[in-house]
Scaffold this motif. Sequence first.
Motif, mmCIF file in Angstrom:
data_model
loop_
_atom_site.group_PDB
_atom_site.id
_atom_site.type_symbol
_atom_site.label_atom_id
_atom_site.label_comp_id
_atom_site.label_asym_id
_atom_site.label_seq_id
_atom_site.Cartn_x
_atom_site.Cartn_y
_atom_site.Cartn_z
ATOM 1 N N MET A 53 9.045 20.982 -100.657
ATOM 2 C CA MET A 53 8.248 21.520 -99.559
ATOM 3 C C MET A 53 8.507 20.773 -98.249
ATOM 4 O O MET A 53 7.929 21.095 -97.227
ATOM 5 C CB MET A 53 6.761 21.434 -99.907
ATOM 6 N N GLY A 54 9.370 19.764 -98.300
ATOM 7 C CA GLY A 54 9.587 18.918 -97.134
ATOM 8 C C GLY A 54 10.839 19.256 -96.347
ATOM 9 O O GLY A 54 11.539 20.236 -96.623
ATOM 10 N N ALA A 55 11.090 18.433 -95.378
ATOM 11 C CA ALA A 55 12.292 18.529 -94.546
ATOM 12 C C ALA A 55 12.698 17.109 -94.160
ATOM 13 O O ALA A 55 11.865 16.202 -94.145
ATOM 14 C CB ALA A 55 12.028 19.367 -93.299
ATOM 15 N N ARG A 56 13.974 16.933 -93.863
ATOM 16 C CA ARG A 56 14.493 15.660 -93.362
ATOM 17 C C ARG A 56 15.191 15.924 -92.045
ATOM 18 O O ARG A 56 15.860 16.940 -91.884
ATOM 19 C CB ARG A 56 15.492 15.049 -94.342
ATOM 20 N N VAL A 57 15.024 14.992 -91.142
ATOM 21 C CA VAL A 57 15.720 15.061 -89.867
ATOM 22 C C VAL A 57 16.642 13.853 -89.811
ATOM 23 O O VAL A 57 16.175 12.713 -89.823
ATOM 24 C CB VAL A 57 14.743 15.061 -88.671
ATOM 25 N N VAL A 66 18.219 19.135 -89.092
ATOM 26 C CA VAL A 66 17.121 19.363 -90.024
ATOM 27 C C VAL A 66 17.678 19.917 -91.332
ATOM 28 O O VAL A 66 18.442 20.883 -91.331
ATOM 29 C CB VAL A 66 16.085 20.345 -89.438
ATOM 30 N N THR A 67 17.277 19.286 -92.442
ATOM 31 C CA THR A 67 17.643 19.746 -93.781
ATOM 32 C C THR A 67 16.352 19.994 -94.541
ATOM 33 O O THR A 67 15.508 19.108 -94.650
ATOM 34 C CB THR A 67 18.473 18.673 -94.519
ATOM 35 N N ASP A 68 16.199 21.221 -95.056
ATOM 36 C CA ASP A 68 15.022 21.549 -95.852
ATOM 37 C C ASP A 68 15.181 21.003 -97.258
ATOM 38 O O ASP A 68 16.292 20.912 -97.788
ATOM 39 C CB ASP A 68 14.821 23.064 -95.921
ATOM 40 N N GLY A 69 14.051 20.620 -97.877
ATOM 41 C CA GLY A 69 14.060 20.138 -99.243
ATOM 42 C C GLY A 69 14.254 21.275 -100.211
ATOM 43 O O GLY A 69 14.127 22.433 -99.827
ATOM 44 N N PRO A 70 14.572 20.985 -101.444
ATOM 45 C CA PRO A 70 14.716 19.647 -102.019
ATOM 46 C C PRO A 70 16.021 18.996 -101.580
ATOM 47 O O PRO A 70 16.919 19.669 -101.070
ATOM 48 C CB PRO A 70 14.700 19.894 -103.523
ATOM 49 N N PHE A 71 16.113 17.689 -101.794
ATOM 50 C CA PHE A 71 17.245 16.905 -101.342
ATOM 51 C C PHE A 71 18.025 16.445 -102.571
ATOM 52 O O PHE A 71 17.667 15.479 -103.227
ATOM 53 C CB PHE A 71 16.758 15.716 -100.509
ATOM 54 N N THR A 72 19.098 17.152 -102.881
ATOM 55 C CA THR A 72 19.815 16.957 -104.143
ATOM 56 C C THR A 72 20.416 15.565 -104.292
ATOM 57 O O THR A 72 20.576 15.089 -105.410
ATOM 58 C CB THR A 72 20.929 18.007 -104.298
#
Length: 139
Positions: A53-57, A66-72
Amino acid sequence: MRFMMLMIPLGYETAPPDVKLDPERVAAMMKYNKALQEAGVLITLDGLHPPSMGARVSFAGGKPLVTDGPFTEVKEVLGGYWMIEVKSRDEAIAWARKCPASDNEVIEIRQVQEMSDFPADVQEAAAGFSELRAGSRRG
């Protein structure tokens, strides 16, 4: 001394957005949370939704991406945290040891940096930090 206890539930990195919680485990954790509060050491606590449900910048090349989760590529993620104030690292460890965590959970304990931990030039560069903290929503 302030410490953050970070709950790392192994496998949470692949949890779906609608992950279901076990009411018995939640009740056990609430009992632990209440003990922290009654001992006067709890500052704040929160649980976190799964990375799906998250995001990473990230800032490769100085530009936000911006990368949407999940983070493989991630092996461990945070599931929640407690902020406590105790007299020592040993006391923080003692509290973490009392947590009713399951076999697939790890608690990482990290001391919060205090302005007095830094040399004068760093304290000067951070002038106004205390006012920012005091004026934040949760201060």
